[in-house]
Design an enzyme around this catalytic site. Structure first.
Site, PDB file in Angstrom:
ATOM      1  N   THR A  53      33.250  47.622  39.600  1.00  0.00           N
ATOM      2  CA  THR A  53      32.815  47.681  41.000  1.00  0.00           C
ATOM      3  C   THR A  53      32.266  46.339  41.460  1.00  0.00           C
ATOM      4  O   THR A  53      32.221  46.077  42.665  1.00  0.00           O
ATOM      5  CB  THR A  53      31.741  48.773  41.223  1.00  0.00           C
ATOM      6  OG1 THR A  53      30.740  48.658  40.208  1.00  0.00           O
ATOM      7  CG2 THR A  53      32.356  50.152  41.208  1.00  0.00           C
ATOM      8  N   LYS A  56      32.354  44.408  45.198  1.00  0.00           N
ATOM      9  CA  LYS A  56      31.200  43.822  45.899  1.00  0.00           C
ATOM     10  C   LYS A  56      31.456  42.355  46.219  1.00  0.00           C
ATOM     11  O   LYS A  56      31.137  41.877  47.316  1.00  0.00           O
ATOM     12  CB  LYS A  56      29.939  43.913  45.025  1.00  0.00           C
ATOM     13  CG  LYS A  56      29.498  45.311  44.654  1.00  0.00           C
ATOM     14  CD  LYS A  56      28.431  45.242  43.540  1.00  0.00           C
ATOM     15  CE  LYS A  56      28.231  46.575  42.856  1.00  0.00           C
ATOM     16  NZ  LYS A  56      27.487  46.452  41.589  1.00  0.00           N
TER      17      LYS A  56
END
Ligand SMILES: *Cc1c(COP(=O)(O)O)cnc(C)c1O
Length: 817
Positions: free
Chosen positions: A640, A644
């Site tokens: 993830t 970001k």
């Protein structure tokens, strides 16, 4: 809410909490006071959300996770309650900055990394979409350890985050439940002819919930994150009179196991798993029974999600309650359980697939042991004749006296999902292939996502402002509207504004680096970032090898033409993960060597920031130019931080692993630097067993010099660690194919360098990354979970304006510290 009114409320709270004037209050005191105001303001909406759920008779989801990683909550709550600008203005009047006040909040670090952060991003999205979805976990007394470097070694210090209290939580004494451990269980036939368990010995501890509001984005919808803490049962005080016995009890929820792959502290960990599972399920069933509906309808009101295997005991625990306490027949209870449960798999790494010795479950959780054995027996019995015996021997729950938690979760759930397309495909074709043959319809994919509000609106306000001025503010509600930025692909002004925002973030990070490490970095250099847990498969070492290659290049030829780079690392290693700690030590020593070598002329700087956590991520990510996502293909389930960083305009250098593939598909090959083995090639090597690290070493003089640097004295102070790394690469044949991918990686890095030197081209690539990041919003992911797995709907029926009348003149402090 006007600025003036907010200031009044803040003053009242400062007076009542600390008996001082507002201009005497420290940032820490201002934080406490403001958090109290915020809490007072949302409590009405929180109550109302719960009432509305009952009124509307809505189905709710419960997300069970042994980790949550929310970070700090003040700014997020201010933003979501439309108080952010007013708070900034009030503090400006007082001569402090909101940032300084917010900084004093302790990070809530009840997670190791991606898994826990995902759970928190989902909490944010659930509330912001007005979906009834709650979290269930453990209130650890100590969060993930604080990392310090001493002589370049990682040292772990306790994270005593609760010391000065936690303003956001509300202790719910009346909702405590008993949790039984140990002893023996006999099944006795009762008067009604049914078998009932009779318990002998063992002990019962008390689980007390602490609730934290999960505030939705400007929609007055608040869900609940319920974290359980262990306590001495009131009626049993006498048994826990000694300090030792009390200590043993309190240890249960004292620490988060700082290991996201291997199991340690076995027994306590198993007890932790049962503790929060049993407490959560008991409280859900109690709530459900208040609805006065038949238990057979439970799956129409309740969805329970098993986040990774740690909460897999949800399956036998719900069975226990339905069969033992509610008197349902096994078949009926089983049909309810499977309809209620769903499970997410997070890893294909064999060592992370959780197993427990039957013997230990027998001893610690005797009733769970009986129920698991019965589930296992019935699984084999029903499948007999339908599927080959050999397949059943591989898929059954108990194999070689070990309980396979993933098997338990799959057999007991109606949905099994992976967290990126590649990962979900690998589950079906390799890792869980046997189960796919048995339950093809259960398998599905839900690619991970991130809370775009936290990672852009809050963390990167300079960029957010540029977006507002160019594409308008709709992206703040609908991240897919970031696509509008594509209209500015040729717009010099907007491209320059985005670059300026990046520069101001880089300056801020440079100041932070100077302040925390003493290293001076030039914000006009490329900021190349790798931030994630330290793990061999994530290949921080490959990054370091490229750094060494550049170092030798400049040593040989001081006029080398690559653009100056600052390599920034953030990573914690599990305390028991020796090899990962050696890599930390070596990176730190290389940093020392290069940063102090004047002949390098600042062309390369290496910075390893201590104590990587959510708050540090919020500082680094907006300042990143390059995002390192270089795990060995097939090993990173999703990732993830890749999302970001992309959202913040960093350009990704990546292998075709996890969600990197979907990122590439979204932005196109020309906007990402892809390199290295594919998952297929990796599996081919496994099948043919024909990888020779030594062959690569032997045939490539550049690589040879880099690998030799670990043992030839080039890098000081790493005699032991350097040898260990050298051996892992050559003697143990380089498990993660670093030598195989080295050349391709350096090529990709060269392409990145060329692209950066063409400022205009780089700006356009950066813009395309931001513009295409909307599809990786956790809002999107959670919408898919809600529709496909949980079948829950948003609660929007009772939206109303905030109830100003509920704010009495004097706001009583709500802190329970
Ligand atoms: C996002 C995040 C992670 C996950 O990073 P990956 O690179 O996806 O492994 C880990 N830790 C923190 C603090 C994060 O914010």
């Amino acid at each position: 809410m006007t600025k003036e009114r907010l200031r009044e409320l803040l003053e009242t709270n400062v007076h009542e909490l600390f008996a001082i004037e507002i201009d005497e209050a420290s940032p820490q005191e201002l934080f406490q006071a403001l958090a109290n105001v915020v809490k007072q303001m949302y409590s009405e909406d929180w109550r109302q959300t719960r009432k509305n759920l009952l009124l509307e008779d809505q189905k709710q989801a419960y997300y069970f996770s042994i980790e949550f990683l929310p970070g700090k909550m003040l700014k997020s709550n201010l933003l979501n309650m439309q108080l952010f600008e007013q708070a900034e203005a009030v503090f400006e009047e007082l001569g402090v900055s909101l940032d300084d006040v917010a900084e004093t909040e302790k990070d809530m670090a009840l997670g190791n990394g991606g898994l826990g952060r995902l759970a928190s991003c989902f909490m944010d999205s659930l509330a912001s979409l007005g979906l009834p979805g709650n979290g269930n976990g453990i209130r650890y007394r100590y969060g993930l350890f604080k990392q310090k470097f001493i002589d370049g070694h990682q040292v772990e210090l306790p994270d005593d985050w609760l010391r000065s209290g936690n303003v956001w939580e509300v202790r719910k004494e009346s909702k405590a439940v008993p949790i039984r451990f140990g002893g023996q269980v006999y099944l006795v036939t009762g008067e009604d002819g049914k078998l009932a368990p009779v318990y002998e010995g063992g002990f019962t501890w008390r689980a007390v919930p602490y609730d934290t509001a999960m505030v939705g984005y400007q929609n007055h919808h608040l869900n609940t994150l319920r974290l359980w803490s262990v306590e001495v049962p009131a009626e049993d005080e006498a048994h826990y009179a000694t300090l030792e016995s009390r200590q043993a009890l309190e240890n249960l929820t004292a620490v988060l196991y700082p290991d996201d792959s291997n199991e340690t502290g076995k027994r306590t960990r198993l007890m932790q798993e049962y503790f929060f599972v049993s407490a959560g399920i008991q409280s859900i069933v109690r709530y459900y029974k208040k609805l006065n509906l038949p238990l057979a309808m439970m799956s129409e009101r309740v969805a329970i999600h098993i986040n990774d295997t740690h909460p897999a005991l949800c399956v036998p625990e719900l069975m226990r309650i339905l069969v033992d306490e509610e008197g349902l027949a096994w078949e009926k209870a089983w049909s309810i359980t499977v309809k209620v449960m769903s499970y997410t798999n997070h890893t294909i790494m064999a060592e992370a697939l959780e197993k427990w010795p039957v013997r230990m479950i027998e001893e610690v959780l005797p009733r769970m042991d009986q129920i698991i054995k019965e589930i296992d027996r019935r699984f084999v019995e029903t499948m007999q004749g339908v599927h080959p015996q050999a397949l059943l021997e591989r898929t059954r729950i108990i194999i070689d006296d070990q309980v396979h938690m993933a098997h338990l979760a799959i057999v007991g759930s109606h949905s099994v999902n992976g967290v990126a397309k590649l990962h979900s495909d690998l589950l079906k074709s390799v890792v869980l292939h046997d189960f796919y043959l048995i339950y093809p319809a259960r398998f599905n994919n839900k690619t991970n996502g991130i809370a775009q509000r936290r990672w852009l609106q809050l963390a990167n306000q300079p960029l957010a402002k540029v977006l507002d001025q160019s594409i308008g503010t709709s992206w703040r509600n609908d991240p897919l509207d970031l696509q509008l930025l594509k209209n500015y692909y040729e717009d010099e002004t907007v491209l320059q504004q985005i670059a300026d925002a990046k520069m101001s973030n880089k300056r801020a990070l440079a100041r932070y680096i100077q302040h925390t490490t003493g290293v001076t970095v030039d914000p006009t250099a490329i900021f190349d970032v790798q931030i994630k847990r330290l793990h061999a498969y994530k290949r921080q070492l490959l990054n370091l090898m490229h750094i060494l290659k550049l170092y030798f290049e400049v040593k040989d030829d001081p006029t080398a033409t690559f653009h100056p780079r600052v390599f920034i690392f953030g990573a914690k290693a599990a305390p028991s993960y020796h090899y990962a700690k050696s890599i930390i030590k070596v990176i730190n020593e290389v940093a020392n060597l290069i940063n102090h070598d004047e002949s390098i002329n600042d062309k390369i700087k290496v910075v390893f920031l201590e104590n990587y956590n959510v708050s540090l991520a919020e500082k680094i990510i907006p300042a990143a130019d390059v995002s390192e996502q270089i795990s060995l293909a097939s090993k990173e389930a999703s990732g993830t931080s890749n999302m970001k960083l992309m959202l913040n305009g960093a350009v990704t250098i990546a292998t075709l692993d996890g969600a990197n593939i979907e990122i590439r598909d979204a932005i196109g090959d020309e906007n990402i630097a892809i390199f290295g083995l594919t998952e297929e090639e990796v599996y081919q090597y496994y099948a043919q067993r024909n990888y020779s690290a030594y062959a690569y070493y032997e045939s490539d003089p550049v690589l040879q010099r880099v690998v030799n640097a670990f043992i030839d004295g080039t890098i000081p102070n790493i005699q032991v660690e350097g040898r260990e790394i050298f051996d892992s690469l050559l003697k143990y044949n380089d498990e993660y194919f670093l030598l195989r991918d080295f050349h391709a990686y350096c090529d990709a890095q060269h392409r990145v360098d060329i692209a950066y030197q063409d400022t205009h081209r780089w700006q356009k690539i950066s813009l395309m990354n931001i513009a295409n990041a909307g599809k990786f919003s956790a809002d999107e992911t959670v919408r898919n979970y809600a529709a496909d797995i949980w079948q829950i709907d948003p609660l929007f029926a009772h939206i109303k304006e905030p109830n100003a009348a509920s704010l009495t003149e004097s706001v009583p402090p709500l802190g329970n510290s």
